[in-house]
Design a protein around this motif. Structure first.
Motif, mmCIF file in Angstrom:
data_model
loop_
_atom_site.group_PDB
_atom_site.id
_atom_site.type_symbol
_atom_site.label_atom_id
_atom_site.label_comp_id
_atom_site.label_asym_id
_atom_site.label_seq_id
_atom_site.Cartn_x
_atom_site.Cartn_y
_atom_site.Cartn_z
ATOM 1 N N GLN A 103 12.666 2.827 1.332
ATOM 2 C CA GLN A 103 12.844 4.073 0.571
ATOM 3 C C GLN A 103 11.531 4.819 0.358
ATOM 4 N N HIS A 104 10.629 4.682 1.300
ATOM 5 C CA HIS A 104 9.361 5.430 1.255
ATOM 6 C C HIS A 104 9.620 6.927 1.073
ATOM 7 N N ALA A 105 10.650 7.435 1.761
ATOM 8 C CA ALA A 105 10.930 8.880 1.696
ATOM 9 C C ALA A 105 11.393 9.301 0.304
ATOM 10 N N ARG A 106 12.010 8.374 -0.436
ATOM 11 C CA ARG A 106 12.476 8.720 -1.788
ATOM 12 C C ARG A 106 11.520 8.158 -2.832
ATOM 13 N N MET A 107 10.253 8.195 -2.527
ATOM 14 C CA MET A 107 9.240 7.814 -3.509
ATOM 15 C C MET A 107 8.464 9.076 -3.869
ATOM 16 N N GLY A 108 9.194 9.977 -4.505
ATOM 17 C CA GLY A 108 8.591 11.252 -4.877
ATOM 18 C C GLY A 108 8.112 11.220 -6.310
ATOM 19 N N GLN A 136 4.423 13.147 -3.411
ATOM 20 C CA GLN A 136 5.167 12.277 -2.497
ATOM 21 C C GLN A 136 4.292 11.098 -2.093
ATOM 22 N N CYS A 137 4.901 9.931 -1.927
ATOM 23 C CA CYS A 137 4.191 8.805 -1.330
ATOM 24 C C CYS A 137 3.929 9.156 0.134
ATOM 25 N N ALA A 138 2.686 8.985 0.570
ATOM 26 C CA ALA A 138 2.318 9.443 1.911
ATOM 27 C C ALA A 138 1.890 8.292 2.813
ATOM 28 N N GLU A 139 2.291 7.074 2.459
ATOM 29 C CA GLU A 139 1.988 5.925 3.316
ATOM 30 C C GLU A 139 3.269 5.118 3.432
ATOM 31 N N PHE A 140 3.712 4.860 4.658
ATOM 32 C CA PHE A 140 4.996 4.165 4.804
ATOM 33 C C PHE A 140 4.957 2.832 4.051
ATOM 34 N N CYS A 141 5.951 2.643 3.163
ATOM 35 C CA CYS A 141 5.893 1.483 2.267
ATOM 36 C C CYS A 141 7.233 0.761 2.201
ATOM 37 N N GLY A 142 8.110 1.009 3.168
ATOM 38 C CA GLY A 142 9.386 0.311 3.169
ATOM 39 C C GLY A 142 10.552 1.274 3.226
ATOM 40 N N ILE A 178 0.837 -1.194 0.000
ATOM 41 C CA ILE A 178 0.000 0.000 0.000
ATOM 42 C C ILE A 178 0.878 1.253 0.000
ATOM 43 N N HIS A 179 0.644 2.123 -0.949
ATOM 44 C CA HIS A 179 1.290 3.428 -0.998
ATOM 45 C C HIS A 179 0.189 4.482 -0.894
ATOM 46 N N SER A 180 0.575 5.733 -0.898
ATOM 47 C CA SER A 180 -0.439 6.777 -0.939
ATOM 48 C C SER A 180 0.016 7.896 -1.862
HETATM 49 CU CU1 CUA Z 1 5.326 4.234 -1.399
HETATM 50 CU CU2 CUA Z 1 5.589 5.155 0.772
#
Ligand code: CUA
Length: 277
Positions: A157-162, A149-155, A114-116
């Motif tokens: 590199q969640h922070a670098r899922m822009g 930005q991805c707004a759901e913790f997904c692993g 799940i991402h956001s």
């Molecule tokens: Cu994809 Cu956080």
């Protein structure tokens, strides 16, 4: 809504102060005017007006499938990048181009966890869920670049899922999609064999083809704003740095390290990706 709220709050505070100031005054005015006027007439009138206005505003933000002037773009979340599919099966990644002034429905789903999906300046956020398509409406009033930005913790590199969203005037938007559609790999290039051996299993250079094990489609890579889902700004030096050091720039990303490629091979690969001889 805020302006109406401030005006009414000011009026209520004013009346309260007035009541305190006149509390020992025997010449009180009739209270009927305030009770009937302020309580029975004013309140329903204001609430009804705000309700009508709010319904209209809320309705225009809903991604209703009956709207005809709406552009639809599919976005799929992956660890840790965004796949973008324009109508007719045109693939790109980590960058969405939209026409300014026109509503755009983003059909959001995920191919793994799940991402956001969130572009704060253009709309709300919505979950990207495997096996389910969510819909969110974006609208840019004027041309510009908007960070998402991805707004759901997904692993890791969640922070670098822009992602980047660029809104264009209508003609420039059409031109940008045409640019994507006409991208083609340079024929007989020294970097081609290296690409086929190391990259082609996941990455496609054909904007109309999705790899079986999809990594970001690279067709319009030279024209993109960023590399690695907004990890680096895109540029000549940055592309070479990304190819050589992506494993330390974005640790844990799904692309295997390129330690076995020497500087010459990286250069040939970069030139191939840039479509240069
Ligand atoms: Cu994809 Cu956080």
């Amino acid at each position: 809504m805020l302006a109406s709220g401030i005006l009414i709050l000011a009026a209520v505070v004013g009346l309260t102060l007035y009541a305190v100031w006149r509390r020992h005054d025997d010449r009180r005015p009739s209270s009927n005017f305030l009770i009937v006027g302020g309580g029975l007439v004013f309140t329903p009138a204001v609430l009804a007006a705000l309700l009508v206005w709010g319904l209209g505003a809320g309705h225009s933000m809903l991604p209703l499938s009956t709207d005809r002037d709406v552009l639809r773009i599919e976005v799929r979340g992956h660890q840790w990048w965004w796949e973008v599919v324009y109508g007719g099966g045109l693939y790109s990644a980590n960058e969405i181009h939209i026409p300014a002034g026109r509503p755009v429905d983003i059909l959001v789903r995920s191919d793994d966890v799940i991402h956001s999906f969130w572009v704060p300046r253009l709309g709300g956020k919505i979950d990207a869920i495997p096996g389910h398509t969510n819909r969110i409406r974006l609208k840019a009033r004027r041309p510009g670049v908007f960070r998402g930005q991805c707004a759901e913790f997904c692993g890791a590199q969640h922070a670098r899922m822009g992602l980047m969203v660029q809104a264009h005037e209508e003609a420039a938007f059409e031109a940008r999609l045409a640019l994507l559609a006409t991208q083609a790999a340079a024929p007989e290039h020294p970097g081609q064999a290296i690409f086929e051996q190391n990259c082609a299993a996941c990455h496609s250079l054909d904007p109309r083809r999705r790899s079986p094990e999809p990594g970001p489609n690279l067709a319009d890579l030279p024209h993109r704003m960023t590399l690695g889902a907004a990890t680096l700004a895109n540029g000549r030096a940055e592309l070479r740095q990304w190819l050589a050091e992506h494993a330390s720039l974005k640790p844990g990303n799904r692309m295997p390290p390129h330690d076995h490629l020497d500087a010459e091979a990286i250069e040939a690969l970069a030139a191939y990706l840039e479509g240069e001889p």
